[in-house]
Scaffold this motif. Sequence first.
Motif, PDB file in Angstrom:
ATOM      1  N   ALA B 248      14.911   6.906  -2.377  1.00 54.47           N
ATOM      2  CA  ALA B 248      14.338   8.120  -1.792  1.00 54.47           C
ATOM      3  C   ALA B 248      12.830   8.132  -1.972  1.00 54.47           C
ATOM      4  CB  ALA B 248      14.961   9.359  -2.428  1.00 54.47           C
ATOM      5  N   GLY B 249      12.385   7.770  -3.185  1.00 53.99           N
ATOM      6  CA  GLY B 249      10.950   7.729  -3.436  1.00 53.99           C
ATOM      7  C   GLY B 249      10.261   6.710  -2.547  1.00 53.99           C
ATOM      8  N   PHE B 250      10.905   5.565  -2.378  1.00 54.55           N
ATOM      9  CA  PHE B 250      10.284   4.539  -1.545  1.00 54.55           C
ATOM     10  C   PHE B 250      10.336   4.930  -0.068  1.00 54.55           C
ATOM     11  CE2 PHE B 250       9.057   0.350  -0.117  1.00 54.55           C
ATOM     12  CZ  PHE B 250       8.216  -0.055  -1.134  1.00 54.55           C
ATOM     13  N   ALA B 251      11.339   5.743   0.298  1.00 53.89           N
ATOM     14  CA  ALA B 251      11.408   6.213   1.680  1.00 53.89           C
ATOM     15  C   ALA B 251      10.176   7.049   2.021  1.00 53.89           C
ATOM     16  CB  ALA B 251      12.677   7.024   1.906  1.00 53.89           C
ATOM     17  N   LEU B 252       9.621   7.738   1.014  1.00 54.75           N
ATOM     18  CA  LEU B 252       8.383   8.484   1.266  1.00 54.75           C
ATOM     19  C   LEU B 252       7.250   7.516   1.569  1.00 54.75           C
ATOM     20  CD1 LEU B 252       8.513  11.155  -1.586  1.00 54.75           C
ATOM     21  CD2 LEU B 252       9.208  11.421   0.775  1.00 54.75           C
ATOM     22  N   LEU B 253       7.237   6.386   0.839  1.00 47.86           N
ATOM     23  CA  LEU B 253       6.187   5.389   1.068  1.00 47.86           C
ATOM     24  C   LEU B 253       6.355   4.726   2.433  1.00 47.86           C
ATOM     25  CD1 LEU B 253       6.011   3.561  -2.365  1.00 47.86           C
ATOM     26  CD2 LEU B 253       4.418   5.230  -1.473  1.00 47.86           C
ATOM     27  N   GLN B 254       7.601   4.636   2.890  1.00 45.46           N
ATOM     28  CA  GLN B 254       7.846   4.030   4.192  1.00 45.46           C
ATOM     29  C   GLN B 254       7.044   4.767   5.256  1.00 45.46           C
ATOM     30  OE1 GLN B 254      11.896   2.856   5.859  1.00 45.46           O
ATOM     31  NE2 GLN B 254      11.592   4.829   6.830  1.00 45.46           N
ATOM     32  N   SER B 255       6.986   6.099   5.134  1.00 42.23           N
ATOM     33  CA  SER B 255       6.178   6.869   6.069  1.00 42.23           C
ATOM     34  C   SER B 255       4.703   6.802   5.702  1.00 42.23           C
ATOM     35  CB  SER B 255       6.606   8.340   6.061  1.00 42.23           C
ATOM     36  OG  SER B 255       7.859   8.492   6.654  1.00 42.23           O
ATOM     37  N   ALA B 256       4.414   7.113   4.447  1.00 39.85           N
ATOM     38  CA  ALA B 256       3.026   7.371   4.077  1.00 39.85           C
ATOM     39  C   ALA B 256       2.198   6.105   3.950  1.00 39.85           C
ATOM     40  CB  ALA B 256       2.986   8.140   2.765  1.00 39.85           C
ATOM     41  N   SER B 257       2.811   5.006   3.561  1.00 37.95           N
ATOM     42  CA  SER B 257       2.120   3.742   3.327  1.00 37.95           C
ATOM     43  C   SER B 257       1.121   3.814   2.176  1.00 37.95           C
ATOM     44  CB  SER B 257       1.374   3.245   4.569  1.00 37.95           C
ATOM     45  OG  SER B 257       2.255   3.111   5.635  1.00 37.95           O
ATOM     46  N   VAL B 258       1.117   4.909   1.451  1.00 40.81           N
ATOM     47  CA  VAL B 258       0.197   5.032   0.325  1.00 40.81           C
ATOM     48  C   VAL B 258       0.787   6.027  -0.658  1.00 40.81           C
ATOM     49  CG1 VAL B 258      -1.154   6.893   1.359  1.00 40.81           C
ATOM     50  CG2 VAL B 258      -2.232   5.391  -0.302  1.00 40.81           C
ATOM     51  N   PHE B 259       0.519   5.818  -1.953  1.00 38.62           N
ATOM     52  CA  PHE B 259       0.977   6.801  -2.932  1.00 38.62           C
ATOM     53  C   PHE B 259      -0.040   7.923  -3.017  1.00 38.62           C
ATOM     54  CE2 PHE B 259       1.112   8.632  -7.169  1.00 38.62           C
ATOM     55  CZ  PHE B 259       2.453   8.950  -7.270  1.00 38.62           C
ATOM     56  N   ASN B 260       0.437   9.087  -3.322  1.00 41.92           N
ATOM     57  CA  ASN B 260      -0.462  10.205  -3.520  1.00 41.92           C
ATOM     58  C   ASN B 260       0.096  11.090  -4.613  1.00 41.92           C
ATOM     59  OD1 ASN B 260      -2.895  11.290  -2.628  1.00 41.92           O
ATOM     60  ND2 ASN B 260      -1.796  12.964  -1.667  1.00 41.92           N
ATOM     61  N   ARG B 261      -0.800  11.655  -5.404  1.00 38.42           N
ATOM     62  CA  ARG B 261      -0.350  12.505  -6.514  1.00 38.42           C
ATOM     63  C   ARG B 261       0.564  13.610  -6.007  1.00 38.42           C
ATOM     64  NH1 ARG B 261      -6.193  12.706  -9.487  1.00 38.42           N
ATOM     65  NH2 ARG B 261      -5.936  10.737 -10.567  1.00 38.42           N
ATOM     66  N   GLY B 262       1.697  13.779  -6.675  1.00 34.91           N
ATOM     67  CA  GLY B 262       2.614  14.859  -6.301  1.00 34.91           C
ATOM     68  C   GLY B 262       3.112  14.752  -4.877  1.00 34.91           C
ATOM     69  N   MET B 263       3.254  13.525  -4.366  1.00 34.49           N
ATOM     70  CA  MET B 263       3.569  13.376  -2.948  1.00 34.49           C
ATOM     71  C   MET B 263       4.994  13.791  -2.594  1.00 34.49           C
ATOM     72  SD  MET B 263       3.848   9.237  -2.468  1.00 34.49           S
ATOM     73  CE  MET B 263       4.049   9.317  -0.695  1.00 34.49           C
TER      74      MET B 263
END
Lengths: 390, 347
Positions: B248-263
Amino acid sequence: MRTKWLRLLALLAALSLVAAACGSDDDDTEAGSSDDTAESTDDAAEDDAMEEDDAMEEDDAMEEDDAMEEDDAMADGDVPCEEDDVLCVGLVTDVGTIDDKSFNQSAWEGVQQLGDAGAHVDFIETQDSVDYGTNIGTFVDQNYDVIVTVGFALGEATLEAATANPDTYFVGVDQFQGEAVDNVAGLIFPEDQAGFLAGALAGLITETGTVAQVLGTDLVPPVVAFKEGFDGGVAYTNPDATIIATYHPGGLDVAFTDPTWGADTARQALDNGADVVFAAGGQTGNGGLAEVAKEGGEAFCIGVDTDQWETVPEAQPCLVTSAMKLITPGVVDIVNAWQAGDAPSGNFIGDVGLASYHDFASVIPQDIQDQIEELTPMVLSGEVSTGYTP
Amino acid sequence: MTTTSPAPTSPASAPGSARSLLGRVRVDYRILAGLAVIAVAMIIAYQWDSQQTTAVAARTIREAAPLILAALCGLIGERSGIINIGIEGQMLLAAFVGFMVASSSGNLILGVMGGMAAASVAGLFLAWTAVALKMDQIIAGTIINIFGLGVTSFLYVQGRTMPSVPNWPIPGLDELPLIGSMLFSHGPLTYAALVAVVVVHVALFQTRWGLRTRAVGEHPSAADTVGVRVYFVRYRNLAIAGMLAGLAGFALLQSASVFNRGMTNGKGFIALAVMIFGRYRPFGVLSAAVLFGFFNALQAQLQFRQAFDIPPQFFGMIPFVFTIAVLAIAGLRTRPPAAIGQPYEKE
């Protein structure tokens, strides 16, 4: 039975955390209208709800500060800012880091140029929006001569500090000054003009006739200016084009730091037939740029604030240009003027413009480039109206 | 004792097994009815405006994917008798570790594995506090959330990039009208979410693992009596569930392509609501998550087309208001696993 209630309670508590986070944005807007009482009550409520987070973030902030002080311990010891002949410039960031590839970084580069010219410079990264005042106070206590605060959200805290410390000079990046205060210069930009130029270009390069905007929040006036200017630009060069635009539905605390939303929304815009996406919204927009880049040249994207070719390399496959605010020279100009004894107060209007096309210089037809070049001075001089009224 | 009868043979769970058999038939019927309504609505909308309908449908699934994975993490935990409100923190840790690994190695597979490992360790921590320390599980979950937000915010340095997760349109299928964009033109993690629903459903209701899991969640002492190792099951399941939170956490990266605090922005908490609204069943989770995804897609679409001159914050509020309404209604009717939140004391 008991556990069920416990669970519901826990969920409610969890939701209230989310709600509190959402609520705080509205506080910030109210703060903008300088409603002091409302602000302080809201802050108190927020403090209650976010107790744990705050406690934690403070710890973080302290640790980071400690680390920073170690780095700069010598410099701090050696350069007494009390002395008149030493120029001390401090910078307080908005929530985020000094190397955020955006506002904070651009402003810091300006301050660093002053540092190269002999000034003593330092920065504090704000971890939480409740720390704005404290962070500014840190520099005030160390007798810094000039304090640069970065971002619309710090406007209130900056004015408060300026009123309390008339001998310190403040530069507020992106902070519109309603009433001029002697020792505050608000560095603002005609974002609508930058947006207009970006829109004019978008109108010329779109093939589907649909251009999209993925935006931060309409709670921040510069974002609205970018959007309205962009609308005007598209209408100027391509009156038949359809413009689809979406603001982030959250508040100030998430609107610029939600790249997932930016990417999903940019994708939805592409699915709506858009082939140019203007992403104006910090990290949120950057997520949108990265998503459009996945199209591998089928769609274009336009960045914002700084030249995002440098700052968001993953967007290079689609990034034709960026609607830039020239923050770095703006900061340097203001501080130099202050040193020369001609301190600007009230609003200081910086420069805007489009960034280089980089690799797309060979993709965008020459006649379009010529049209934009011709249009640029007309827009910047106000000869062509952007259609935006603040 | 022979193993001819299922593990939970105590009076409390005997009707439970009969109910689940009957229940499955009943739910199937309702799901069919629901699907029919949705299909008709989608066809009507598609006739009205194919492009907008397709765009909304695609966004709905895309947005639902991380919620599905996160809610399944919670579901497996709760089915094993452990409340997990630390999903938010697990996702954030996974996104952070996943990003850092993918960014420094340049390899997305390693990134996914790193993220899953991080969330899995957090899951094991939760199991340890619940099983060994017999701690209040709500507090343990909160610790994970606070730790996740704090440590990732502190350690994260901006300026790194990771390779972006590509979209994998499925050749042939992605050209289908509406369904193609909706189901077959996503990134790998979106597919993973849809597959996970089926896998968890089958595993939970058709396998020995699932039977033992549910027994431990409903009546651990009965399960213990027939030789199910309650502690072991809880540890193992929390580790597995953590991997789903990692996805699930990596699915956020799939969209965002970048980490962000509290993303994660509260997605871990919404996943809890999704799980309860989904009545602790994988397909229920799927429908609830799709509903939330739909509201998000709709708010952007309404703004795109300027359908109403309403502040965007109003639309932003809808999923949350909806969550509260749903919890108030569905939460009271849903029966959570009986042994949930109670430390098991071996006799």
